[in-house]
Design a protein around this motif. Sequence first.
Motif, PDB file in Angstrom:
ATOM      1  N   SER A  95       0.845  -1.198   0.000  1.00 39.30           N
ATOM      2  CA  SER A  95       0.000   0.000   0.000  1.00 39.30           C
ATOM      3  C   SER A  95       0.882   1.251   0.000  1.00 39.30           C
ATOM      4  CB  SER A  95      -0.911  -0.023   1.233  1.00 39.30           C
ATOM      5  OG  SER A  95      -0.172  -0.359   2.390  1.00 39.30           O
ATOM      6  N   ASP A  96       0.259   2.390  -0.274  1.00 41.65           N
ATOM      7  CA  ASP A  96       1.006   3.646  -0.414  1.00 41.65           C
ATOM      8  C   ASP A  96       1.116   4.405   0.909  1.00 41.65           C
ATOM      9  OD1 ASP A  96       1.098   3.051  -3.102  1.00 41.65           O
ATOM     10  OD2 ASP A  96      -0.619   4.319  -3.619  1.00 41.65           O
ATOM     11  N   SER A 115       8.647  -3.967  -0.264  1.00 35.97           N
ATOM     12  CA  SER A 115       7.489  -3.121  -0.560  1.00 35.97           C
ATOM     13  C   SER A 115       7.375  -3.050  -2.067  1.00 35.97           C
ATOM     14  CB  SER A 115       7.645  -1.734   0.061  1.00 35.97           C
ATOM     15  OG  SER A 115       8.895  -1.141  -0.259  1.00 35.97           O
ATOM     16  N   ALA A 118       4.464   0.170  -3.792  1.00 37.77           N
ATOM     17  CA  ALA A 118       4.085   0.907  -2.580  1.00 37.77           C
ATOM     18  C   ALA A 118       4.718   2.300  -2.681  1.00 37.77           C
ATOM     19  CB  ALA A 118       4.572   0.171  -1.338  1.00 37.77           C
ATOM     20  N   SER A 148       8.140   1.200  -7.247  1.00 41.37           N
ATOM     21  CA  SER A 148       7.515   2.232  -6.425  1.00 41.37           C
ATOM     22  C   SER A 148       8.026   3.609  -6.816  1.00 41.37           C
ATOM     23  CB  SER A 148       7.831   1.996  -4.946  1.00 41.37           C
ATOM     24  OG  SER A 148       7.394   0.715  -4.539  1.00 41.37           O
TER      25      SER A 148
END
Lengths: 396, 340
Positions: A95-96, A115, A118, A148
């Motif tokens: 998730s961000d 991650s 993300a 990301s």
Amino acid sequence: MIRTAISAMLLASAAPALAEIHSVAPGEGAQERLQEALILAEPGDEIVLAAGRYELTDGLSLDVDGVTVRGAGMDGTVLDFTTQAGAGEGLLVTSDNVTLRDFAMENPKGDGIKSKGADNIVYYRIRVTWTRGPHPENGAYAIYPVESTGVLVDGVKVTGASDAGIYVGQSDRITVRNSIAEANVAGIEIENSRNALVEHNIATRNTGGILVFDLPDLPVMGGGNVIVANNLVVANDTANFAPPGNIVAGVRRGTGIMVMANEDVLIENNILSGNPTAPVMVIAYVQPYDDERYNPLPRGVVVGQNTFDGGGYDPQLEGGEMLKAAFGGELPPVMWDGLGSLYVTGDAPGWSLNLTEQGKGLGAAQPAPLAAPAPEAEFDRTGIGAPAELEARLSR
Amino acid sequence: MKFGTASLLAASLLLAGTVIARATPPPEQYVNDAAIMDGGLPRLLSDYGFFADAPAQEPVPEVHPYRLNTPLYSDGADKFRFIYRPAGAQISASGEGLLDIPVGSALIKTFAFGEGKDRRLIETRVLLHRADGWLALPYLWNEEQTDARLAVAGARIDLTTPRGEAISYRVPNKNQCKECHGLDREVVPIGPKARNLSGDWLEQMVAAGHIDRMPQGADRLPLWEHRGKSSVEDAARAYLDVNCAHCHRPGATASNSGLDLRWEQDDARALGIMKRPTAAGRGAGNLLFDVVPGDPDASILLHRMIVNEPGVAMPELGKATVDEEGVEAVRKWIAGMEPR
């Protein structure tokens, strides 16, 4: 009900201080309690991990935007994966706007923290350690953001990764700083990524200290716009312990800062000492490839002012002894394979293999002192590094 | 075991036939649509009303059992799969890919080990199609085998597989559901692709009005227990599509590997042929390429199917044992390729 009220207040004031706190303590059922907190958290919430050792048997994962996971310090809160039985990493974030801070992970079976996709993630004062030290069966990456945009790694400590301690892959807008990478195969690796700033780190006792790579056959290619500055890159003399199939298995023991392929990379104000193969190495991708989208050459690599304490005094290179003798007992600190374009400011001594073709091995090498021109223009620093918003999160 | 699985499946298929036959006149509404659509997380599997007799895995009339030609390997678990669509909404089918399953629908899959009266239901995973997208939830069966309770954090259960291996079976947590079901940041179903569904079943579902039309390219993947009748390549590619490609494809969990194992992929490099690993770490073993034509033992792809150790073993989730049948299928495929 409380949740609704808090959400309403959040909406009204947008004040993160009002977010809900989920406290987790070590002990019986830590796996389920911690994972439940990670699942049931809502955007803006904080998960607080009390000091102590958490015995975990499975990978953890976080998939909620805007969550902070906060421990009681990288030596206080330890997530211990020594008996991990499943999953590919210790913690997976998908998730961000996530902030991970002040805790440690020990002995994950695969990667430490991954991650993926993300955006705007912060890793702050995190420690990932394989406690037995260098070993080929340690996990590959300790800190592993990939695919990301917006990555800040600050104040972390990584030890024992069988690939890279801090590995940023296929990402954009990156800062890695104030961190210690010790006794990994690669200390810090920036791969197939753009706009990365690597500064004020210590890379020591790795096989290679800091690597900037661009590789073919990946969804994201065209790495570049990277600054490696003000790092202490010392005594990277651990024998390579990577499993042979991996690209870093080809990194020679004693490589300080290495650029392979990539465009527009600046290396300046670093202190390099005790990197016996090459304090600085700039080369083309070494394997044959057939990916048409890929450029295997280093282009626009600038070696600025750096402090070199000697050069390649024990190079792990074919014909190393002869080369050393030819250069008066020690190889000059900057090594180039002669492919692509390299610029050197000041008087850093170097040598070139003077290769003329990529992917054909070293057979045609004609080693000679380096003759590289000074840069044609000031290095363009625009847009390099993590977005400022990430740094602002550290003070919260 | 094989015989047992086959007969259970046969029973499921028979049941599908009877359900469809009973579909006229319209059945009484049993399924709790609010549980599927409402924002909360129902605590019990029984809250949904999918089953007339849940311990027997006997669904209510509007819930339809189905099977996949080539199934995902899950330590040899028996699986009972069901699909529910709400009244007034139709499932639509176009190509060989995923059925377009309307909002308000649910997919249900129960995992069981053991035969006859020793059969134990372990978990039931549900995929709910809510207005804001699909939601995946795991339910863990109780000791009494009367109902299953939501287990967002997953669980570990000691059990013995059909091949006699004692394992610690992992019930995935809610996030782990998404690791396999995530595509372009959404949760999506994986199983019900037309190419991997029985043509007979699809025809019955179309005839009963549950699905709008018979899709092109249905029923292409080999029936796993009859894979000997298909080409070695089809069997292996079907296996990889079903067991690997939900992660190893663009937009999914393992997209950064650059490996794309979907059935429809025909680029050799994307399929791993003479492709170097990206971030395999020690998972690569001592090997250099994902697939080396003619040399299965030099292929990382097969290596990660054979080694049963976290950090090396693939898939990373959902299995604790080596799938010998899958290994054999993939080994044959690689062995049969022209060496380069």
